[in-house]
Write an enzyme that holds these catalytic residues in place. Sequence first.
Site, mmCIF file in Angstrom:
data_model
loop_
_atom_site.group_PDB
_atom_site.id
_atom_site.type_symbol
_atom_site.label_atom_id
_atom_site.label_comp_id
_atom_site.label_asym_id
_atom_site.label_seq_id
_atom_site.Cartn_x
_atom_site.Cartn_y
_atom_site.Cartn_z
ATOM 1 N N CYS A 65 0.639 -1.144 -0.296
ATOM 2 C CA CYS A 65 0.108 -0.042 -0.068
ATOM 3 C C CYS A 65 0.842 1.069 0.151
ATOM 4 C CB CYS A 65 -0.818 -0.062 0.997
ATOM 5 S SG CYS A 65 -0.386 0.247 2.363
ATOM 6 N N HIS A 98 15.257 -12.911 12.017
ATOM 7 C CA HIS A 98 14.615 -12.719 14.129
ATOM 8 C C HIS A 98 13.669 -12.917 13.659
ATOM 9 C CE1 HIS A 98 18.764 -10.819 14.384
ATOM 10 N NE2 HIS A 98 19.141 -11.608 14.117
#
Length: 142
Positions: A65, A98
């Site tokens: 977006c 991570h």
Amino acid sequence: MKKIAIAADHAGFEYKELIKEHLKERFKVEDFGTFSKDSVDYPDFVHPAAISIEKEENVFGILICGSGEGVSITANKHQNIRCALCWETEVAKLARQHNNANMIAIPARFVSEKLTLEMIDAFLETEFEGGRHQNRVDKISC
């Protein structure tokens, strides 16, 4: 061939089409819309894409977006979604390494087409490191 969900609002439509073309030889891409530059409400496309990840119909998701914020916030309402808003390639890699992110949000109004494709490739090619990160990821869901 791995399946990937993709969704965008009107501001991300052109990048969505670019990304689909970029990935078509390596992945099966399921397009959840939008299908034009006409103004739309991004949750109408993000929720079905996120549900497809939760149901394991698609492995990863790509959301686009204008700012990346709206699609990211919407996707992260889903219990098993970890959507990372990325603006640099290293952020995309770290989101996978991570955080075991399974969706990436792209801010089309703030990153170039070239950087977008680099981030998408980095996100899709980077593995989750597990180890100490797994414990943290396990604590994310409410």
